[in-house]
Write an enzyme that holds these catalytic residues in place. Structure first.
Site, PDB file in Angstrom:
ATOM      1  N   HIS A 212       0.724  -1.117   0.047  1.00 50.29           N
ATOM      2  CA  HIS A 212      -0.164  -0.020  -0.064  1.00 50.29           C
ATOM      3  C   HIS A 212       0.907   1.331   0.160  1.00 50.29           C
ATOM      4  O   HIS A 212       1.994   1.475   0.737  1.00 50.29           O
ATOM      5  CB  HIS A 212      -0.926   0.053   1.122  1.00 50.29           C
ATOM      6  CG  HIS A 212      -1.645   1.258   1.337  1.00 50.29           C
ATOM      7  ND1 HIS A 212      -1.697   2.105   2.428  1.00 50.29           N
ATOM      8  CD2 HIS A 212      -2.678   2.006   0.468  1.00 50.29           C
ATOM      9  CE1 HIS A 212      -2.357   3.024   2.434  1.00 50.29           C
ATOM     10  NE2 HIS A 212      -2.915   3.295   1.328  1.00 50.29           N
ATOM     11  N   SER A 213       0.446   2.031  -0.914  1.00 44.25           N
ATOM     12  CA  SER A 213       1.076   3.583  -0.777  1.00 44.25           C
ATOM     13  C   SER A 213       2.618   3.442  -0.810  1.00 44.25           C
ATOM     14  O   SER A 213       3.476   2.825  -1.839  1.00 44.25           O
ATOM     15  CB  SER A 213       0.681   4.381   0.626  1.00 44.25           C
ATOM     16  OG  SER A 213       1.145   5.589   0.254  1.00 44.25           O
TER      17      SER A 213
END
Length: 386
Positions: A212-213
């Site tokens: 994520h991210s």
């Protein structure tokens, strides 16, 4: 280098997750067998401690389905900046997260805390340069939990899936914000993360990654360092902008902050033809910023120049790993896909609204319809991994 430090603790009692649900919810996480251990790390003398200490090890939780694993390759979850591996467990409203989803589908799961975060080691506070990424309540609301209230960029208005109203004082927001932690962001962090993640894979074998991210950068670095051990990469909302940092995009800023001199990172990665200095990567701006109703909706990308005198160099190792890149309806993070394709990577790009998954923001794994996203990427994993 201690490639996989044998400091494991087996916790054999079978139990469901029970971790700080909101008052109005009970958790319903999958049942599993849990083990913890540390990967990587090395001994060095500490002038502060006046003795030898162990540094740079990576904290890992291993969750095995009670009924046994049904797939050859496990899933490794890599969190984004400013939080820890807890984001993969239960959600801020107390409901089950993506770890449970994958456990219920027969995958063995490994959850890490990135180096310098949570229970993973930092060599030295001055070297780690910790900071609280998106640290204020105001930025968390604007960028993650309630962008629709701030109207800083066009897609923000489509955010509808956060549980609660997304503002300070709401139980789900308070539960989410309490997970924020310092994170070191510099070349030291990137090099140690690459080495420690490959040390983990030396121990557990080839694995599927879900990031994520900012965690996407760690996985791309691991793909560069040990590509044969990264079977596939689901990059959810990876926000890295080539040759820059576009976290400021959620504020409506028209240009990224300078960063990532090597295209995807601030440290050397394996290009063909070889690159010995990042100045050898000839850059060109592609496209123009676009606006709808006076709000930024898309932005130009800085890629490698591609013309009669300059051909894009290829990321040889990273290109060996298939990538599913997922962007949510209320997101502005899309520029990275163009660079990955330019350097030879095999990327399946999905804008989630195009497959009927609507209303999500940057932390879609914590939102009301998170299982719909998991169902989509689990289907891609099944088709991609033979």
């Amino acid at each position: 280098m201690l490639r996989s430090l044998a400091l494991s603790v087996a916790l054999l009692a079978v139990a469901p997750v029970r971790s700080s649900p909101s008052p109005q919810h009970n958790t319903s996480e999958a049942f599993y067998q849990r083990n913890i251990f540390y990967a990587g790390g090395h001994y060095q003398y500490s002038n502060t401690s006046h003795g030898t200490i162990l540094v740079n090890q990576l904290y890992v939780e291993q969750l095995t389905p009670v009924g046994g694993k049904k797939h050859k390759y496990p899933v490794v979850f890599v969190h984004g900046g400013g939080v820890s591996g807890t984001q993969w467990l239960n959600k801020p409203d107390g409901n089950r997260g993506w770890a449970s989803y994958m456990l219920d589908h027969g995958y063995e799961v490994f959850i890490i805390d990135q180096w310098s975060v949570g229970r993973s080691s930092a060599t030295d506070i001055s070297v780690a340069q910790p900071l609280l990424l998106g640290g204020t309540v105001e930025f968390a609301e604007l960028a993650f939990t309630a962008p629709e209230l701030y109207h800083k960029y066009y897609q923000a208005q489509f955010h509808t899936q956060w549980p609660g109203n997304g503002t300070k004082g709401d139980p789900a927001f308070d539960s989410f914000y309490s997970t924020y932690l310092p994170l070191g962001l510099n070349p030291v962090f990137e090099n140690i993360s690459r080495t420690s993640t490959c040390a983990l894979l030396d121990r557990i074998g080839a694995s599927i990654f879900i990031s994520h991210s900012y965690g996407g950068q760690l996985v791309f670095l691991a793909s560069d360092g040990c590509p044969d051990l990264v079977k596939a990469h689901v990059a959810f909302e990876a926000d890295q902008t080539p040759f820059g940092n576009y976290d400021v995009g959620v504020t409506g800023s028209p240009s990224p902050a300078p960063a990532r001199a090597w295209g995807i990172a601030d440290v050397p990665v394996t290009y063909t033809p070889p690159v010995t200095d990042p100045s050898q990567l000839v850059r060109a701006t592609v496209g123009k910023n676009q606006y709808v109703d006076g709000l930024l909706s898309n932005y130009s990308c800085v890629l490698q120049a591609s013309n009669s005198t300059s051909k894009p160099r290829q990321l040889t190792n990273i290109s060996k790993v298939p990538v599913l890149f997922l962007t949510t309806e209320a997101s502005i993070h899309v520029c990275y896909v163009s660079y990955l394709r330019q350097v030879g990577a095999t990327v399946d790009f999905t804008l989630l609204k195009d497959v009927g998954i609507l209303g999500n923001g940057h932390f879609g794994m914590l939102e009301k319809n998170s299982d719909s996203i998991a169902c989509y990427f689990e289907g891609w994993i099944t088709k991609t991994i033979k």
